[in-house]
Design a protein around this motif. Sequence first.
Motif, short mmCIF file in Angstrom:
data_model
loop_
_atom_site.label_atom_id
_atom_site.label_comp_id
_atom_site.label_asym_id
_atom_site.label_seq_id
_atom_site.Cartn_x
_atom_site.Cartn_y
_atom_site.Cartn_z
N ASP A 163 0.84 -1.20 0.00
CA ASP A 163 0.00 0.00 0.00
C ASP A 163 0.87 1.25 0.00
O ASP A 163 1.65 1.48 0.93
CB ASP A 163 -0.90 -0.02 1.24
N TYR A 164 0.75 2.07 -1.05
CA TYR A 164 1.56 3.28 -1.21
C TYR A 164 0.73 4.55 -1.02
O TYR A 164 -0.50 4.53 -1.15
CB TYR A 164 2.18 3.32 -2.60
N LYS A 165 1.42 5.65 -0.76
CA LYS A 165 0.80 6.97 -0.70
C LYS A 165 1.07 7.70 -2.02
O LYS A 165 2.17 7.61 -2.57
CB LYS A 165 1.38 7.79 0.45
N LEU A 166 0.10 8.46 -2.48
CA LEU A 166 0.29 9.27 -3.68
C LEU A 166 1.02 10.57 -3.34
O LEU A 166 0.85 11.11 -2.24
CB LEU A 166 -1.05 9.61 -4.32
N PRO A 167 1.82 11.08 -4.26
CA PRO A 167 2.44 12.39 -4.03
C PRO A 167 1.42 13.51 -4.13
O PRO A 167 0.35 13.35 -4.72
CB PRO A 167 3.48 12.48 -5.17
N LYS A 168 1.76 14.64 -3.53
CA LYS A 168 0.94 15.84 -3.63
C LYS A 168 1.66 16.84 -4.52
O LYS A 168 2.86 17.07 -4.37
CB LYS A 168 0.72 16.46 -2.24
N VAL A 169 0.94 17.42 -5.48
CA VAL A 169 1.55 18.36 -6.43
C VAL A 169 0.78 19.68 -6.40
O VAL A 169 -0.45 19.70 -6.47
CB VAL A 169 1.56 17.78 -7.86
N THR A 170 1.52 20.78 -6.32
CA THR A 170 0.94 22.12 -6.35
C THR A 170 1.59 22.91 -7.49
O THR A 170 2.82 22.90 -7.62
CB THR A 170 1.20 22.86 -5.02
N LEU A 171 0.78 23.54 -8.31
CA LEU A 171 1.32 24.42 -9.36
C LEU A 171 1.72 25.74 -8.72
O LEU A 171 0.87 26.46 -8.17
CB LEU A 171 0.28 24.65 -10.45
N LEU A 172 3.00 26.07 -8.78
CA LEU A 172 3.51 27.28 -8.14
C LEU A 172 3.43 28.51 -9.05
O LEU A 172 3.17 29.62 -8.59
CB LEU A 172 4.96 27.07 -7.72
N GLN A 173 3.71 28.31 -10.33
CA GLN A 173 3.67 29.44 -11.25
C GLN A 173 3.50 28.94 -12.67
O GLN A 173 3.84 27.80 -12.99
CB GLN A 173 4.94 30.30 -11.13
N GLN A 174 2.97 29.82 -13.51
CA GLN A 174 2.85 29.55 -14.95
C GLN A 174 3.16 30.85 -15.68
O GLN A 174 2.72 31.91 -15.27
CB GLN A 174 1.45 29.05 -15.30
#
Length: 277
Positions: free
Chosen positions: A5-16
């Motif tokens: 059982d694994y945990k998913l990563p968390k991703v946040t868009l910082l800039q575009q």
Amino acid sequence: MYHIDYKLPKVTLLQQSGLGVAEIAARTCYDSFENSENEAIKNAMSDMNLAKINDIDDSELLRNLAWVHHHHSIIEHSTLSYLIQGTSRGVLQEHARHRIQAISVRSTRYTMSSIINAFVASLQDKTPYQFFKQKILELDMFVINDTDYLDIEIKTMFDKLYLQYKRDSEFINNAIAKSSQEYLKIHQNNPQDLYNALKNGKKKRNVGDGFKHIVTDNWKVDMVVTFNIRSLKNYFDLRDSGAAWFQIRWLAQEMKKVTPTKYLKLIDKKYKNGDID
């Protein structure tokens, strides 16, 4: 996955950076500013409104260059930055193969002090491994949820450190800052107080140098990455694929979830015709 059982990563868009710069680059090549459907681009050479240019959501020229002429060098002028939390060191090894990116990764050398403090404090406990295990679990440092597997991971870390401790007469000097070593006497036989004192005391510089051998591929990694969208296309093509290793595929999918549609329309066929928002 594979009975673990694994945990998913968390991703946040910082800039575009937007699409405007890429369209200006393209129209500079063709000297065709007057043909743009975007007023900010059409008038860019005489009235440079950067706010409106950077706010452009679509570009017919960029779509044609990307999908008809496959002229992808133009879209290198658009970039996105992501904060990635809780992917694995195993993923990092594969992620780093994508060379056209800027990447900044949490340093193991500078951030291992909590683990080493937990081990040193555990030596004052009647059941050292149990104390160590509890502290490591509190740090939430693995991408795995499976308790049985975690016990193997943590016990292996403890055994490696204990072997090193027994062999190395300089272990404490290498693990603990000189100014914090007095806490070992002050809090003798009191592992929790010792752990707290070490945590709040001065950290040993480059503490990870002597102990990185305990690191495994299942340790969590935090990083900030910046891609131009041509490189991002390559990343998604390769990593959001059934042929990709499942952990990096999860990361690519989480990155894609926070990527604005206006970029995906230029690099992902599923978004090309606006069928997916």
